[in-house]
Design a protein around this motif. Sequence first.
Motif, PDB file in Angstrom:
ATOM      1  N   GLY A 172       0.818  -1.206   0.000  1.00 23.73           N
ATOM      2  CA  GLY A 172       0.000   0.000   0.000  1.00 23.73           C
ATOM      3  C   GLY A 172       0.849   1.252   0.000  1.00 23.73           C
ATOM      4  N   VAL A 173       1.925   1.259   0.777  1.00 22.13           N
ATOM      5  CA  VAL A 173       2.820   2.416   0.830  1.00 22.13           C
ATOM      6  C   VAL A 173       3.504   2.610  -0.524  1.00 22.13           C
ATOM      7  CG1 VAL A 173       4.948   3.307   1.898  1.00 22.13           C
ATOM      8  CG2 VAL A 173       3.166   2.275   3.323  1.00 22.13           C
ATOM      9  N   LEU A 174       3.896   1.510  -1.151  1.00 16.47           N
ATOM     10  CA  LEU A 174       4.539   1.584  -2.459  1.00 16.47           C
ATOM     11  C   LEU A 174       3.574   2.127  -3.509  1.00 16.47           C
ATOM     12  CD1 LEU A 174       6.996   1.010  -4.234  1.00 16.47           C
ATOM     13  CD2 LEU A 174       6.101  -1.293  -4.575  1.00 16.47           C
ATOM     14  N   ALA A 175       2.336   1.663  -3.487  1.00 14.36           N
ATOM     15  CA  ALA A 175       1.335   2.160  -4.437  1.00 14.36           C
ATOM     16  C   ALA A 175       1.062   3.639  -4.214  1.00 14.36           C
ATOM     17  CB  ALA A 175       0.047   1.353  -4.299  1.00 14.36           C
ATOM     18  N   LEU A 176       1.000   4.078  -2.960  1.00 15.72           N
ATOM     19  CA  LEU A 176       0.779   5.478  -2.646  1.00 15.72           C
ATOM     20  C   LEU A 176       1.943   6.340  -3.125  1.00 15.72           C
ATOM     21  CD1 LEU A 176      -1.078   7.502  -1.275  1.00 15.72           C
ATOM     22  CD2 LEU A 176       0.146   7.095   0.861  1.00 15.72           C
ATOM     23  N   ALA A 177       3.170   5.844  -2.988  1.00 14.21           N
ATOM     24  CA  ALA A 177       4.346   6.591  -3.430  1.00 14.21           C
ATOM     25  C   ALA A 177       4.361   6.735  -4.953  1.00 14.21           C
ATOM     26  CB  ALA A 177       5.618   5.899  -2.956  1.00 14.21           C
ATOM     27  N   GLY A 226       3.265  10.514  -9.717  1.00 20.06           N
ATOM     28  CA  GLY A 226       2.578  10.906 -10.950  1.00 20.06           C
ATOM     29  C   GLY A 226       1.940  12.272 -10.843  1.00 20.06           C
ATOM     30  N   CYS A 227       1.732  12.779  -9.654  1.00 20.50           N
ATOM     31  CA  CYS A 227       1.072  14.064  -9.479  1.00 20.50           C
ATOM     32  C   CYS A 227       2.049  15.227  -9.383  1.00 20.50           C
ATOM     33  CB  CYS A 227       0.222  14.039  -8.201  1.00 20.50           C
ATOM     34  SG  CYS A 227      -1.166  12.900  -8.320  1.00 20.50           S
ATOM     35  N   THR A 228       3.339  14.966  -9.404  1.00 18.80           N
ATOM     36  CA  THR A 228       4.292  16.059  -9.294  1.00 18.80           C
ATOM     37  C   THR A 228       4.288  16.879 -10.569  1.00 18.80           C
ATOM     38  OG1 THR A 228       6.098  14.692 -10.123  1.00 18.80           O
ATOM     39  CG2 THR A 228       5.793  14.761  -7.739  1.00 18.80           C
TER      40      THR A 228
END
Length: 115
Positions: free
Chosen positions: A6-11, A16-18
């Motif tokens: 989950g942490v990896l997916a969130l990262a 992608g939003c930067t």
Amino acid sequence: MMLSAGVLALAIAAAGCTSTTSADSSAAPATGPGAQDTGTYPNLNIAPEVAAAQFTEDQKAAKLAELQAARQRQGAKAGAGGGNSAAMTTLARKHGDDTLKAIEGKCETIDPACN
């Protein structure tokens, strides 16, 4: 394990939003043969220029006669090499069996006399 996934997916989602700096995102000016905005609409009533002169009726008849002559020459050649159709039919029936025997190792070479 689920927590680390989950942490990896969130990262990855956050990466992608930067955004980039304004210097990187500036569009290059439109140059070259691409579409350019002239501020006017195109006039579609202008007839396009022809690339080459059109055939006359005499040229058309000559080309058609030339093609017809070539067609007749090819037809005559195809009929001349017909050969013995019974022998060709027999070869067609046996060729697959002979080839299969050679592939399976029952014959040394592809030979019609192979048993």
